[in-house]
Design an enzyme around this catalytic site. Structure first.
Site, PDB file in Angstrom:
ATOM      1  CG  HIS A 477      -1.510  -8.662  18.302  1.00 32.79           C
ATOM      2  ND1 HIS A 477      -2.239  -9.617  18.951  1.00 32.79           N
ATOM      3  CD2 HIS A 477      -1.805  -8.799  16.980  1.00 32.79           C
ATOM      4  CE1 HIS A 477      -2.954 -10.287  18.074  1.00 32.79           C
ATOM      5  NE2 HIS A 477      -2.693  -9.820  16.872  1.00 32.79           N
TER       6      HIS A 477
HETATM    7  C1  LIG Z   1       0.482 -13.109  10.301  1.00 32.66           C
HETATM    8  C2  LIG Z   1      -0.046 -11.842  10.946  1.00 32.66           C
HETATM    9  C3  LIG Z   1      -1.413 -11.733  11.218  1.00 32.66           C
HETATM   10  C4  LIG Z   1      -1.905 -10.578  11.820  1.00 32.66           C
HETATM   11  N1  LIG Z   1      -3.253 -10.493  12.060  1.00 32.66           N
HETATM   12  C5  LIG Z   1      -3.749  -9.399  12.676  1.00 32.66           C
HETATM   13  C6  LIG Z   1      -5.150  -9.272  12.932  1.00 32.66           C
HETATM   14  O1  LIG Z   1      -5.949 -10.143  12.582  1.00 32.66           O
HETATM   15  N2  LIG Z   1      -5.585  -8.164  13.560  1.00 32.66           N
HETATM   16  C7  LIG Z   1      -4.747  -7.191  13.978  1.00 32.66           C
HETATM   17  O2  LIG Z   1      -5.206  -6.239  14.607  1.00 32.66           O
HETATM   18  N3  LIG Z   1      -3.410  -7.261  13.716  1.00 32.66           N
HETATM   19  C8  LIG Z   1      -2.901  -8.331  13.072  1.00 32.66           C
HETATM   20  N4  LIG Z   1      -1.565  -8.400  12.797  1.00 32.66           N
HETATM   21  C9  LIG Z   1      -0.707  -7.250  13.152  1.00 32.66           C
HETATM   22  C10 LIG Z   1      -0.785  -6.162  12.071  1.00 32.66           C
HETATM   23  O3  LIG Z   1      -0.367  -6.670  10.841  1.00 32.66           O
HETATM   24  C11 LIG Z   1       0.105  -4.992  12.491  1.00 32.66           C
HETATM   25  O4  LIG Z   1      -0.317  -4.534  13.759  1.00 32.66           O
HETATM   26  C12 LIG Z   1       0.020  -3.804  11.542  1.00 32.66           C
HETATM   27  O5  LIG Z   1       0.311  -4.183  10.228  1.00 32.66           O
HETATM   28  C13 LIG Z   1       1.006  -2.713  11.982  1.00 32.66           C
HETATM   29  O6  LIG Z   1       0.855  -1.627  11.124  1.00 32.66           O
HETATM   30  P1  LIG Z   1       1.992  -0.502  11.070  1.00 32.66           P
HETATM   31  O7  LIG Z   1       1.536   0.505  10.075  1.00 32.66           O
HETATM   32  O8  LIG Z   1       2.301  -0.051  12.425  1.00 32.66           O
HETATM   33  O9  LIG Z   1       3.303  -1.265  10.572  1.00 32.66           O
HETATM   34  P2  LIG Z   1       3.622  -2.041   9.237  1.00 32.66           P
HETATM   35  O10 LIG Z   1       2.399  -2.480   8.564  1.00 32.66           O
HETATM   36  O11 LIG Z   1       4.638  -3.055   9.583  1.00 32.66           O
HETATM   37  O12 LIG Z   1       4.268  -0.920   8.315  1.00 32.66           O
HETATM   38  C14 LIG Z   1       5.493  -0.307   8.644  1.00 32.66           C
HETATM   39  C15 LIG Z   1       6.202   0.043   7.352  1.00 32.66           C
HETATM   40  O13 LIG Z   1       7.348   0.836   7.689  1.00 32.66           O
HETATM   41  C16 LIG Z   1       8.403   0.466   6.851  1.00 32.66           C
HETATM   42  N5  LIG Z   1       9.681   0.803   7.495  1.00 32.66           N
HETATM   43  C17 LIG Z   1      10.218   0.228   8.593  1.00 32.66           C
HETATM   44  N6  LIG Z   1      11.407   0.788   8.882  1.00 32.66           N
HETATM   45  C18 LIG Z   1      11.633   1.735   7.939  1.00 32.66           C
HETATM   46  C19 LIG Z   1      12.694   2.640   7.684  1.00 32.66           C
HETATM   47  N7  LIG Z   1      13.777   2.704   8.476  1.00 32.66           N
HETATM   48  N8  LIG Z   1      12.601   3.456   6.596  1.00 32.66           N
HETATM   49  C20 LIG Z   1      11.522   3.425   5.776  1.00 32.66           C
HETATM   50  N9  LIG Z   1      10.478   2.565   5.988  1.00 32.66           N
HETATM   51  C21 LIG Z   1      10.530   1.747   7.056  1.00 32.66           C
HETATM   52  C22 LIG Z   1       8.242  -1.033   6.685  1.00 32.66           C
HETATM   53  O14 LIG Z   1       8.909  -1.464   5.526  1.00 32.66           O
HETATM   54  C23 LIG Z   1       6.730  -1.188   6.613  1.00 32.66           C
HETATM   55  O15 LIG Z   1       6.251  -1.181   5.292  1.00 32.66           O
HETATM   56  C24 LIG Z   1      -1.034  -9.524  12.175  1.00 32.66           C
HETATM   57  C25 LIG Z   1       0.322  -9.621  11.878  1.00 32.66           C
HETATM   58  C26 LIG Z   1       0.825 -10.771  11.275  1.00 32.66           C
HETATM   59  C27 LIG Z   1       2.284 -10.872  10.999  1.00 32.66           C
END
Ligand SMILES: Cc1cc2nc3c(=O)[nH]c(=O)nc-3n(C[C@H](O)[C@H](O)[C@H](O)COP(=O)(O)OP(=O)(O)OC[C@H]3O[C@@H](n4cnc5c(N)ncnc54)[C@H](O)[C@@H]3O)c2cc1C
Ligand code: SF4
Length: 543
Positions: A477
């Site tokens: 998180h």
């Molecule tokens: C095993 C596991 C279980 C989880 N379970 C839960 C849960 O039950 N409940 C919950 O609330 N949260 C959970 N989480 C956390 C949740 O997955 C994340 O909080 C959420 O996915 C974050 O979303 P985001 O859009 O911020 O980032 P992400 O989903 O990580 O997306 C970011 C994207 O940006 C891209 N990116 C990064 N840098 C660059 C760059 N320089 N140029 C272009 N693209 C880039 C990446 O490739 C990625 O695709 C869990 C996480 C894990 C690992």
């Protein structure tokens, strides 16, 4: 000649935050380009990779290996550790985070627990004199929470009176799913200890919803739901695409250009062969998750912004938070049959808030409902058993094995800091992230009590072979690294996730969260992305 890439809104990252923003922008008729560092991900391939993964990896809960790992967009993998994320400090084990790089991002393998934070979580400093306040109150984020729940498709305990809980103006879009045998029995066994075990709101379908099927409870959610009953962000990435947004996969953003007013004018990205491309736009959104967003802002430092983009406060990369956990496993006296239903069905929530938060952290306690068969199999094999005896041992351990956790709230501390590694670089020459992490006395004080809670639970379940983690564990998180606040001198974004330094740059990420609360944080991130979207649309209207 290189193609002229330009859009009203340019978004980095196709995870839940980026895809939510893209969908809102595309719905409003704006042109959208999304840069995604990783490739497109094929569900069938991931399911197959998971099926074929060595039993040892499965028993260690390795959720990253089934996903494609490409050299131009490395993500974390710990089995074995690929060394992408470097962590040091007293609690390095507590920050070995999981992230996925690919279209759809990390929710491909989340558990979909979709909690709202409590009223006091947003006003921690004002209420308890510790940590930080958000730049808005619970009431101000409530409508966005509901919208996020609708977009994701969250099922929750409608009609139940759970204390403490976040006030709701509308019911959850779907009712909860029924408990499996383990959650039912666990709830009964911990009640005499004063623990209220209640249903977790989940981003999975308790009935067909949004053209996706109902969850059939087969417990494969991490690392992948084979049938799409669990929400993941690729659905919103696809919805945005269907409305005209363009996703460019394998596009690694690495630099930003600014004009005399310090507005962002372009983002530059590398393709896998390190050819550089430039994308211009009116508004820019970095939604690259809690690790990669601060990393990109630091990497993109330029003459006008020598400490990094959006970093006049020197807070980019600081205040890194998560929920440091303590895990305990044991064999229960009676068969519990963990693994019926989804992986996180219930949780003890009555320690999420209270006056003690002025001295030590609030906690969430829970039983993981992850099927025990892989662990049982590995253990039975290690005992040298064969034939019927092996079979019996696996059955016994699958039925009796239990995993309990306590997750702790952390406080934002500027020394918990992400910087660019001075030693390690990826194939494109981009530095790896480096994090210093110390959970602090606030957590350590709480953890002494947490260990006692865990032992009491083990006793209530007649536990044997008790094993408790000595070090704190991570919970993925990832919050705080581009922290929100009203004062530009000590924060990176305002309450709309707009950077203080650049009018047309928004950061849609958990990094904006000012306090970590006790529960999974993605619903709050999604709500923040929707708030940011509304502000961007207001800007566009006035432009
Ligand atoms: C095993 C596991 C279980 C989880 N379970 C839960 C849960 O039950 N409940 C919950 O609330 N949260 C959970 N989480 C956390 C949740 O997955 C994340 O909080 C959420 O996915 C974050 O979303 P985001 O859009 O911020 O980032 P992400 O989903 O990580 O997306 C970011 C994207 O940006 C891209 N990116 C990064 N840098 C660059 C760059 N320089 N140029 C272009 N693209 C880039 C990446 O490739 C990625 O695709 C869990 C996480 C894990 C690992
Ligand atoms: S229990 Fe099965 S169907 Fe339900 S979300 Fe998890 S993997 Fe998908």
């Amino acid at each position: 000649m290189a193609e002229d890439l330009s859009a009203d809104v340019v978004i980095v990252g196709t995870g839940i935050c980026g895809s939510f923003v893209a969908h809102e922008m595309a719905k409003a008729g704006l042109s959208v380009i999304m840069l995604e560092a990783g490739p497109r991900i094929d569900r069938d391939e991931v399911v197959e990779n998971w099926r074929n993964m060595p039993p040892h990896n499965k028993s260690e809960y390795d959720y990253a290996t089934p996903y494609p790992l490409v050299p131009w967009a490395p993500h974390t993998n710990y089995f074995p550790d690929n060394g992408y994320l470097h962590v040091d400090g007293p609690d390095r084990t507590a920050y070995m985070q999981g992230i996925i790089k690919g279209v759809g991002g990390t929710t491909w393998h989340w558990a979909a627990s979709s909690w709202r934070y409590l009223v006091n979580d947003f006003q921690l400093k004002s209420t308890y004199g510790v940590g930080r306040d958000y730049a808005f109150t619970y009431d101000e984020i409530e409508p966005y929470y509901f919208k996020a729940e609708q977009e994701i498709g969250v099922c929750g305990p409608n009609g139940m009176d759970i204390v403490p809980s976040a006030p709701r103006k509308q019911p959850w879009p779907m009712d909860s799913m029924p408990y499996g045998p383990a959650d039912r029995r666990f709830t009964e066994l911990v009640k005499p200890l004063g623990f209220e075990n209640t249903p977790v709101p989940q981003g999975r379908n308790s009935r067909p919803y949004d053209n996706r099927p109902q969850c059939c409870g087969n417990n494969n959610c991490m690392p992948i739901c084979p049938i799409g009953a669990m929400y993941h962000a690729v659905y919103h990435a696809q919805k945005a695409e269907a409305l005209g947004a363009r996703i460019i996969p394998n596009a690694v953003a690495y630099a930003m250009e600014t004009d005399a007013q310090n507005n962002i004018t372009a983002i530059k990205y590398y393709d896998p062969d390190k050819q550089s491309f430039r994308v211009t736009g009116k508004t820019f959104v970095i939604a690259a998750n809690g690790i990669e967003t601060p990393k990109l802002l630091l990497l993109a430092a330029n003459d006008r912004n020598p400490r990094g983009i959006a970093n006049s406060s020197d807070q980019v990369g600081r205040n890194m938070m998560d929920h440091p956990g303590i895990g305990m496993s044991f064999q229960a006296a009676e068969p519990m049959w963990v693994g019926g239903g989804s992986v996180q069905m219930s949780s003890i929530t009555n320690h999420r808030d209270g006056p003690w938060r002025s001295e030590y952290s609030a906690i969430q306690i829970g039983m993981n409902n992850t099927a025990q068969n892989s662990r049982a199999g590995m253990k039975a094999l290690s005992m040298g058993l064969v034939g019927h005896k092996l079979d019996e041992e696996i059955r016994k351990r699958s039925a009796h094995g239990v995993d309990i956790y306590v997750n702790h709230e952390t406080l934002a501390h500027p020394d918990n800091r992400l910087t660019l590694s001075t030693q390690y670089k990826d194939k494109l020459g981009i530095p790896h992230p480096h994090v210093y992490y110390d959970v602090g006395e606030y957590v350590r004080t709480s953890a002494v009590k947490s260990r006692q809670h865990l032992m009491n639970i083990a006793k209530a379940l007649g536990g044997t072979e008790i094993s408790m983690s000595q070090n704190f564990t991570p919970n993925n998180h990832i919050t705080g690294g581009t922290i929100m606040g009203k004062d530009p001198r000590d924060s990176v974004v305002d309450g709309w996730c707009r950077t203080h330094d650049h009018r047309n740059l928004f950061l849609a990420t958990g990094g904006a969260m000012a306090a970590a609360g006790t529960v999974n944080s993605t619903l709050t991130m999604a709500a923040l992305a929707l708030r940011a979207s509304e502000e961007i649309l207001r800007d566009m209207k006035h432009a």
